[in-house]
Write an enzyme that holds these catalytic residues in place. Structure first.
Site, PDB file in Angstrom:
ATOM      1  N   ASN A  93      -7.280  -3.544  14.328  1.00  0.00           N
ATOM      2  CA  ASN A  93      -8.647  -3.915  13.939  1.00  0.00           C
ATOM      3  C   ASN A  93      -8.658  -5.085  12.955  1.00  0.00           C
ATOM      4  O   ASN A  93      -9.669  -5.367  12.338  1.00  0.00           O
ATOM      5  CB  ASN A  93      -9.370  -2.710  13.327  1.00  0.00           C
ATOM      6  CG  ASN A  93      -8.655  -2.168  12.087  1.00  0.00           C
ATOM      7  OD1 ASN A  93      -7.659  -2.741  11.641  1.00  0.00           O
ATOM      8  ND2 ASN A  93      -9.158  -1.081  11.538  1.00  0.00           N
ATOM      9  N   ASP A 122       0.818  -1.210   0.000  1.00  0.00           N
ATOM     10  CA  ASP A 122       0.000   0.000   0.000  1.00  0.00           C
ATOM     11  C   ASP A 122       0.855   1.267   0.000  1.00  0.00           C
ATOM     12  O   ASP A 122       2.066   1.208   0.225  1.00  0.00           O
ATOM     13  CB  ASP A 122      -0.954   0.007   1.217  1.00  0.00           C
ATOM     14  CG  ASP A 122      -0.300  -0.563   2.475  1.00  0.00           C
ATOM     15  OD1 ASP A 122       0.940  -0.493   2.594  1.00  0.00           O
ATOM     16  OD2 ASP A 122      -1.022  -1.091   3.326  1.00  0.00           O
ATOM     17  N   GLU A 137      -9.550  -2.403   5.536  1.00  0.00           N
ATOM     18  CA  GLU A 137     -10.157  -2.178   6.842  1.00  0.00           C
ATOM     19  C   GLU A 137     -11.391  -3.078   7.009  1.00  0.00           C
ATOM     20  O   GLU A 137     -11.870  -3.658   6.024  1.00  0.00           O
ATOM     21  CB  GLU A 137     -10.572  -0.701   6.956  1.00  0.00           C
ATOM     22  CG  GLU A 137      -9.424   0.297   6.753  1.00  0.00           C
ATOM     23  CD  GLU A 137      -8.453   0.386   7.929  1.00  0.00           C
ATOM     24  OE1 GLU A 137      -8.398  -0.544   8.753  1.00  0.00           O
ATOM     25  OE2 GLU A 137      -7.743   1.403   8.021  1.00  0.00           O
ATOM     26  N   HIS A 151      -6.880  -5.262  10.162  1.00  0.00           N
ATOM     27  CA  HIS A 151      -6.640  -4.962   8.746  1.00  0.00           C
ATOM     28  C   HIS A 151      -5.351  -5.613   8.267  1.00  0.00           C
ATOM     29  O   HIS A 151      -4.410  -5.793   9.021  1.00  0.00           O
ATOM     30  CB  HIS A 151      -6.704  -3.457   8.442  1.00  0.00           C
ATOM     31  CG  HIS A 151      -5.545  -2.640   8.902  1.00  0.00           C
ATOM     32  ND1 HIS A 151      -5.678  -1.339   9.324  1.00  0.00           N
ATOM     33  CD2 HIS A 151      -4.215  -2.908   8.999  1.00  0.00           C
ATOM     34  CE1 HIS A 151      -4.491  -0.863   9.649  1.00  0.00           C
ATOM     35  NE2 HIS A 151      -3.591  -1.787   9.457  1.00  0.00           N
TER      36      HIS A 151
HETATM   37  C1  F6R Z   1       1.498  -1.380   6.002  1.00  0.00           C
HETATM   38  C2  F6R Z   1       0.362  -2.295   6.145  1.00  0.00           C
HETATM   39  C3  F6R Z   1      -0.414  -2.348   7.404  1.00  0.00           C
HETATM   40  C4  F6R Z   1       0.483  -2.571   8.631  1.00  0.00           C
HETATM   41  C5  F6R Z   1      -0.346  -2.554   9.913  1.00  0.00           C
HETATM   42  C6  F6R Z   1       0.525  -2.764  11.140  1.00  0.00           C
HETATM   43  O1  F6R Z   1       2.113  -1.521   4.742  1.00  0.00           O
HETATM   44  O2  F6R Z   1       0.055  -2.975   5.208  1.00  0.00           O
HETATM   45  O3  F6R Z   1      -1.362  -3.389   7.325  1.00  0.00           O
HETATM   46  O4  F6R Z   1       1.142  -3.789   8.485  1.00  0.00           O
HETATM   47  O5  F6R Z   1      -1.020  -1.339  10.014  1.00  0.00           O
HETATM   48  O6  F6R Z   1       1.372  -1.670  11.292  1.00  0.00           O
HETATM   49  P1  F6R Z   1       2.493  -1.663  12.434  1.00  0.00           P
HETATM   50  O7  F6R Z   1       3.477  -2.715  12.048  1.00  0.00           O
HETATM   51  O8  F6R Z   1       3.093  -0.292  12.371  1.00  0.00           O
HETATM   52  O9  F6R Z   1       1.807  -1.973  13.709  1.00  0.00           O
END
Ligand code: F6R
Length: 260
Positions: A136, A67, A143, A138
């Protein structure tokens, strides 16, 4: 599903790096999906070490980031593009023309997303997806309520995600972009192999729901129960709410692995 519980974050990162390195050695032109965020920093650091000290060769690897935010100025330090070059690409020998990150400044984000999805297909599909997970549930920026059939597309970030990611924007949630381009759930599920890394107690609820809960679009990561080759790498805190595996666990050095 296989679950590897490591004693701490460093061991978790090293165990995950070993699997990534094994994939590259087995198939040097592997196509990877890659995450950003706090969780994979240890993994990237270990892969850099393996490149420098053990000659792990990334020259034929292709990468597709999961992303990118929409609308951040070029070179913005909180963009995922900046993160990837700063934390990983600048330190290994990935060929620049094999790196793919959605262009968050594309004039037409819908078209950019469709082109990205097409580029993944043209590369032969994703061999190996590395994921983090949001509180959550994701994965990528898919989401809760994202359709399991979704492909790469522009999305709106959930309020919880904006709050969680404010730490990368000097703690200011108002500076976090509201939109991103993200691979879809189906894009991720089409990967031949998936690993998901999670660290810290704030992820333990999502991890328990992912592994033990119903498969539901309310918890996007729960779809991974349906993936034929998915391994979770957790530290003890992220595994804190997991029930013991019905199949027992296999002890290892600093890790135990369970099969559900
Ligand atoms: C980022 C992504 C998100 C993160 C998730 C966890 O490229 O795809 O799904 O992996 O938000 O983020 P952290 O590792 O910062 O807790």
């Amino acid at each position: 599903m296989k679950v590897i519980v490591a004693d701490d974050y460093e061991i978790m990162s090293r165990e995950a790096a070993k699997i990534v390195a094994a994939e590259i050695r087995k198939k040097p032109d592997s196509v990877f999906a890659l995450p950003t965020g706090g969780t994979p920093l240890g993994l990237y650091a270990e892969l850099i070490r393996m490149h420098k000290e053990e000659g792990l060769d990334f020259s034929r690897v292709s990468t597709f980031n999961l992303d990118e935010y929409i609308g951040l100025p070029d070179g913005h330090e909180s963009s995922y593009s900046f993160y990837m070059y700063d934390r990983f690409f600048n330190h290994v020998n990935v060929s620049r023309d094999k790196i793919h990150i959605p262009r968050g400044l594309a004039k037409d984000p819908e078209e950019e997303a469709a082109t990205y999805e097409w580029a993944i297909k043209r590369a032969g599909g994703i061999d190996f997806a590395v994921l983090g997970i949001g509180r959550n549930g994701h994965i990528g920026f898919n989401e809760p309520k994202t359709e399991f059939g979704s492909l790469t597309r522009p999305i709106y970030l959930a309020k919880r995600t904006i709050e969680a990611n404010a730490r990368f924007f000097d703690g200011d949630p108002d500076s976090v972009p509201r939109q991103a381009i993200s691979m879809g759930i189906r894009t991720i599920m089409n990967a031949r192999k998936v690993i998901l890394l999670a660290s810290g107690p704030e992820k333990s609820r999502a991890i328990n729901q992912t592994i033990h809960g119903p498969v539901t679009e309310m918890v996007p990561s729960s779809v991974l129960q349906l993936h034929p080759d998915c391994t979770f790498f957790l530290d003890r805190d992220a595994a804190g709410e997991l029930k013991p595996s019905p199949n027992g666990f296999i002890p290892g050095s600093g890790t135990r692995s369970m099969v559900y």
